[in-house]
Design an enzyme around this catalytic site. Structure first.
Site, PDB file in Angstrom:
ATOM      1  N   SER A 133     -36.078 -50.111   6.728  1.00 47.74           N
ATOM      2  CA  SER A 133     -36.499 -51.472   6.403  1.00 47.74           C
ATOM      3  C   SER A 133     -36.465 -51.780   4.897  1.00 47.74           C
ATOM      4  CB  SER A 133     -37.889 -51.751   6.981  1.00 47.74           C
ATOM      5  OG  SER A 133     -37.817 -51.729   8.388  1.00 47.74           O
ATOM      6  N   LYS A 168     -48.298 -50.920  16.278  1.00 50.07           N
ATOM      7  CA  LYS A 168     -48.001 -52.303  16.677  1.00 50.07           C
ATOM      8  C   LYS A 168     -49.129 -52.934  17.499  1.00 50.07           C
ATOM      9  CE  LYS A 168     -42.978 -51.991  16.466  1.00 50.07           C
ATOM     10  NZ  LYS A 168     -41.709 -52.243  17.142  1.00 50.07           N
ATOM     11  N   ASP A 173     -39.124 -58.483  17.583  1.00 54.43           N
ATOM     12  CA  ASP A 173     -38.221 -57.511  18.224  1.00 54.43           C
ATOM     13  C   ASP A 173     -37.329 -58.161  19.283  1.00 54.43           C
ATOM     14  OD1 ASP A 173     -38.975 -55.254  16.785  1.00 54.43           O
ATOM     15  OD2 ASP A 173     -40.629 -54.787  18.148  1.00 54.43           O
TER      16      ASP A 173
END
Ligand code: ATR
Length: 271
Positions: A17, A66, A102
């Site tokens: 990332s 998450k 996502d």
């Protein structure tokens, strides 16, 4: 002052990332700095608050946080609410907006990059964990003809089908229940590739012209993609495109600018 962002996870050292967002920032001329943040397993919320208090503007959240991020957010987008998982946090004063990019990243990779139209197609999604759950709503929004969820533990697939029923028609079961069925798009959202394994798919599952998509990526073909190649799938894709596209969605949420993902994908492939 340069705006600060980061990806937070544990482990985090191998995350791509920072590289992806640095490229997006360079390409769009945005003044931002994006780093990685290793949070102790029991201190996710504290690390997020410290980053926010120090003036951070947003975070990407990865394994295993998450669901904790979903709980921590003070406001959720509908897609994050349903996914019960958040991969993007945006700080708005004291408030924390939680989103999940996502599924949108997956849909964009499939439709824009791979040129595969999902509408009217028969989809099989393998897996019923967090990764599967995060992509169901955006896939349903493309209005497939059929949406099946298969999982080793069928009760978990039934539970997901029940949860998403208000948003579209779904069927669910174990892998044996797929016998005799063919699908145009088969997505592997299980963690089987991580262990170099393959869900027990019937070998006739791929319709002619079908796309096999593994949300995992790595060097070479995953066991699922090898299976797909020898069993009639017309097109194979790993999760690298999804990785870059979900990053682009986060970047858009934070900065209001949509980066061009193709050169970034080409760069990652050449590494
Ligand atoms: P994630 O958040 O990555 O989805 P998870 O919640 O642990 O992780 O879910 C992992 C998924 O991969 C599950 O659907 C799991 O099936 P079970 O629910 O039956 O455990 C699936 N999975 C993992 N290894 C697998 C394998 N070798 N074959 C088939 N499915 C597998």
């Amino acid at each position: 002052m340069t705006d600060r962002y980061a990806v937070i996870g544990n482990p985090i050292a191998h995350s791509k990332s920072p590289l992806i967002h640095a490229e997006f920032a360079r390409q769009t001329g945005q003044d931002l700095n994006y780093t990685s943040l290793l949070a102790p397993l029991d201190a996710f919320a504290r690390c997020v608050r410290e980053f926010q208090a120090a003036g951070g503007k947003g975070l990407n959240v990865t394994v295993p946080f998450k669901q904790e991020a979903w709980k921590l957010a003070t406001r959720l987008t509908p897609r994050a609410e349903l996914a019960q998982a958040v991969n993007t946090l945006k700080f708005e004063g004291e408030a924390i907006l939680g989103d999940n990019t996502d599924g949108a990243g997956l849909v964009r990779d499939i439709s824009a990059n791979l040129g595969f139209a999902i509408q009217g197609k028969r989809i099989l999604l393998m897996g019923a964990g967090g990764a599967a759950r995060g992509v169901i709503l955006p896939l349903l929004e493309q209005r497939p003809a059929l949406f099946a969820i298969a999982n080793r533990t069928p009760a978990r697939a039934h539970e997901l089908a029940r949860l998403f029923l208000p948003h579209g028609e779904l069927c669910s079961g174990d892998y044996a229940s797929l016998a005799g069925q063919h699908f145009d798009l088969v997505i592997n959202a299980t963690s089987s590739s991580l262990h170099d394994e393959l869900p027990p798919l019937p070998d006739k599952v791929f319709a002619s012209g079908s796309l096999a998509y593994d949300m995992m990526y790595g060097k070479g073909l995953t066991p699922f993609l090898q299976f797909a190649q020898t069993n009639g799938a017309a097109q194979l894709a790993d999760g690298l495109g999804m990785l870059v596209e979900q990053a682009a969605e986060s970047f858009f949420l934070w900065r209001g600018v949509r980066p061009d993902t193709r050169p970034v994908m080409a760069m990652l492939k050449s590494l």
